[in-house]
Design a protein around this motif. Structure first.
Motif, mmCIF file in Angstrom:
data_model
loop_
_atom_site.group_PDB
_atom_site.id
_atom_site.type_symbol
_atom_site.label_atom_id
_atom_site.label_comp_id
_atom_site.label_asym_id
_atom_site.label_seq_id
_atom_site.Cartn_x
_atom_site.Cartn_y
_atom_site.Cartn_z
ATOM 1 N N PHE A 127 -7.401 -2.065 -3.077
ATOM 2 C CA PHE A 127 -7.061 -2.786 -4.303
ATOM 3 C C PHE A 127 -5.682 -2.318 -4.747
ATOM 4 C CE2 PHE A 127 -8.380 -3.568 -8.997
ATOM 5 C CZ PHE A 127 -7.806 -4.827 -8.976
ATOM 6 N N TYR A 128 -4.678 -3.129 -4.436
ATOM 7 C CA TYR A 128 -3.297 -2.772 -4.737
ATOM 8 C C TYR A 128 -2.636 -3.916 -5.485
ATOM 9 C CZ TYR A 128 -4.492 0.025 -0.639
ATOM 10 O OH TYR A 128 -5.133 0.827 0.258
ATOM 11 N N LEU A 129 -1.912 -3.572 -6.552
ATOM 12 C CA LEU A 129 -1.131 -4.546 -7.308
ATOM 13 C C LEU A 129 0.323 -4.124 -7.290
ATOM 14 C CD1 LEU A 129 -3.249 -5.089 -10.550
ATOM 15 C CD2 LEU A 129 -3.087 -6.595 -8.567
ATOM 16 N N ALA A 130 1.200 -5.103 -7.232
ATOM 17 C CA ALA A 130 2.632 -4.814 -7.324
ATOM 18 C C ALA A 130 2.876 -4.012 -8.599
ATOM 19 C CB ALA A 130 3.431 -6.113 -7.342
ATOM 20 N N ARG A 154 0.831 -1.204 0.000
ATOM 21 C CA ARG A 154 0.000 0.000 0.000
ATOM 22 C C ARG A 154 0.870 1.260 0.000
ATOM 23 N NH1 ARG A 154 -2.762 3.759 3.600
ATOM 24 N NH2 ARG A 154 -4.885 4.061 2.838
ATOM 25 N N ALA A 155 1.867 1.278 0.851
ATOM 26 C CA ALA A 155 2.746 2.449 0.943
ATOM 27 C C ALA A 155 3.472 2.689 -0.378
ATOM 28 C CB ALA A 155 3.744 2.270 2.082
ATOM 29 N N SER A 156 3.940 1.636 -1.002
ATOM 30 C CA SER A 156 4.662 1.754 -2.267
ATOM 31 C C SER A 156 3.757 2.234 -3.395
ATOM 32 C CB SER A 156 5.268 0.392 -2.618
ATOM 33 O OG SER A 156 5.814 0.395 -3.894
ATOM 34 N N VAL A 157 2.586 1.626 -3.514
ATOM 35 C CA VAL A 157 1.670 1.938 -4.609
ATOM 36 C C VAL A 157 1.048 3.328 -4.465
ATOM 37 C CG1 VAL A 157 -0.542 1.255 -5.638
ATOM 38 C CG2 VAL A 157 1.191 -0.468 -5.138
ATOM 39 N N MET A 158 0.724 3.714 -3.246
ATOM 40 C CA MET A 158 0.040 4.989 -3.034
ATOM 41 C C MET A 158 0.992 6.184 -2.934
ATOM 42 S SD MET A 158 -3.127 3.990 -0.556
ATOM 43 C CE MET A 158 -3.841 5.629 -0.716
ATOM 44 N N ARG A 159 2.255 5.923 -2.750
ATOM 45 C CA ARG A 159 3.229 7.001 -2.540
ATOM 46 C C ARG A 159 3.144 8.122 -3.587
ATOM 47 N NH1 ARG A 159 8.356 5.983 0.050
ATOM 48 N NH2 ARG A 159 9.090 8.062 0.548
ATOM 49 N N PRO A 160 3.194 7.822 -4.895
ATOM 50 C CA PRO A 160 3.180 8.923 -5.874
ATOM 51 C C PRO A 160 1.926 9.806 -5.772
ATOM 52 C CG PRO A 160 3.833 6.875 -6.938
ATOM 53 C CD PRO A 160 3.367 6.517 -5.561
ATOM 54 N N ASP A 161 0.757 9.201 -5.644
ATOM 55 C CA ASP A 161 -0.479 9.995 -5.548
ATOM 56 C C ASP A 161 -0.532 10.774 -4.244
ATOM 57 O OD1 ASP A 161 -1.619 9.454 -8.050
ATOM 58 O OD2 ASP A 161 -2.572 7.623 -7.329
ATOM 59 N N LEU A 162 -0.140 10.152 -3.151
ATOM 60 C CA LEU A 162 -0.157 10.860 -1.870
ATOM 61 C C LEU A 162 0.867 11.989 -1.842
ATOM 62 C CD1 LEU A 162 -0.682 7.870 0.594
ATOM 63 C CD2 LEU A 162 -2.309 9.710 0.098
ATOM 64 N N GLN A 163 2.017 11.776 -2.447
ATOM 65 C CA GLN A 163 3.006 12.853 -2.521
ATOM 66 C C GLN A 163 2.476 14.009 -3.367
ATOM 67 O OE1 GLN A 163 6.513 10.643 -3.822
ATOM 68 N NE2 GLN A 163 7.423 10.882 -1.781
ATOM 69 N N VAL A 169 0.571 5.919 6.279
ATOM 70 C CA VAL A 169 0.017 5.158 5.167
ATOM 71 C C VAL A 169 -0.079 3.671 5.519
ATOM 72 C CG1 VAL A 169 2.179 4.770 3.897
ATOM 73 C CG2 VAL A 169 0.018 4.919 2.655
ATOM 74 N N ARG A 170 0.891 3.178 6.267
ATOM 75 C CA ARG A 170 0.849 1.773 6.694
ATOM 76 C C ARG A 170 -0.123 1.578 7.860
ATOM 77 N NH1 ARG A 170 5.934 2.580 4.735
ATOM 78 N NH2 ARG A 170 6.847 0.884 3.530
ATOM 79 N N GLN A 171 -0.096 2.485 8.810
ATOM 80 C CA GLN A 171 -0.944 2.342 9.996
ATOM 81 C C GLN A 171 -2.425 2.410 9.649
ATOM 82 O OE1 GLN A 171 0.407 1.415 12.944
ATOM 83 N NE2 GLN A 171 -1.716 0.977 13.454
ATOM 84 N N ARG A 172 -2.785 3.249 8.723
ATOM 85 C CA ARG A 172 -4.200 3.326 8.319
ATOM 86 C C ARG A 172 -4.679 1.985 7.784
ATOM 87 N NH1 ARG A 172 -6.446 8.250 5.174
ATOM 88 N NH2 ARG A 172 -8.319 7.184 5.852
#
Length: 181
Positions: free
Chosen positions: A99-102, A40-49, A59-62
């Protein structure tokens, strides 16, 4: 589609002749939480940044705080971890979440195949599906291609809804409280 002796939440699927990848869904276990939180942290990083909201710990704790193994499936390809999806019942709809994919598997048809499978289940039950996606996320286009429309939005999230598409498999009554799969 083949199944594993009727075990809930497990099925093997092929993406198609031009995409020989096969995938399975298996019910998540409590021990999957950290692997999924890292993805989740890896996949969402660009959008959250981009939105100015990335926090490595948060991001992980949520995800840890909302992890529901009974409603979460792990997506596997070639026996390895490929991603996850949560499909949980709500009061008036099923919620499609987490819904997260590598990243190396994105853009190869896997997300579309998994989404299609879960939406077919919802259609067979005659239930509405809801989700939210981050503002500006490319995932919004995937959901729109599968019949989701924007219901509301705020500066961070876009809330989307998809009404059931009835088919010969659809049941005449809604069973929103029943767990998909």
């Amino acid at each position: 589609m083949t199944t594993d002796g009727g075990r809930p939440g497990f099925a093997t699927h092929g993406i198609g002749s031009d995409h020989p990848m096969t995938w399975t869904l298996r019910r998540a276990e409590p021990g999957d939480v950290e692997t999924i939180a890292d993805l989740r942290a890896s996949v969402m990083r660009p959008d959250l940044q981009r939105l100015g909201r990335f926090d490595e710990h948060r991001v992980r704790q949520r995800f840890r705080d909302s992890f529901a193994p009974d409603h979460t499936s792990v997506i596997e390809t070639d026996g390895g971890f490929a991603g996850c999806v949560t499909f949980r019942p709500g009061q008036d709809a099923w919620w499609f979440e987490h819904f997260y994919l590598a990243q190396e598997l994105q853009g190869r048809g896997l997300g579309t195949a998994v989404l299609r499978e879960l939406l077919e289940r919802a259609d067979a039950e005659g239930v509405t599906v809801r989700l939210n996606v981050l503002q500006g996320s490319a995932a919004q286009r995937l959901y729109e291609r599968h019949g989701f429309t924007v219901e509301t939005e705020d500066p961070v999230d876009v809330f989307m809804v998809r009404q059931p598409r009835f088919s010969e498999r659809a049941t005449p009554r809604r069973r929103a409280a029943r767990r998909p799969g």
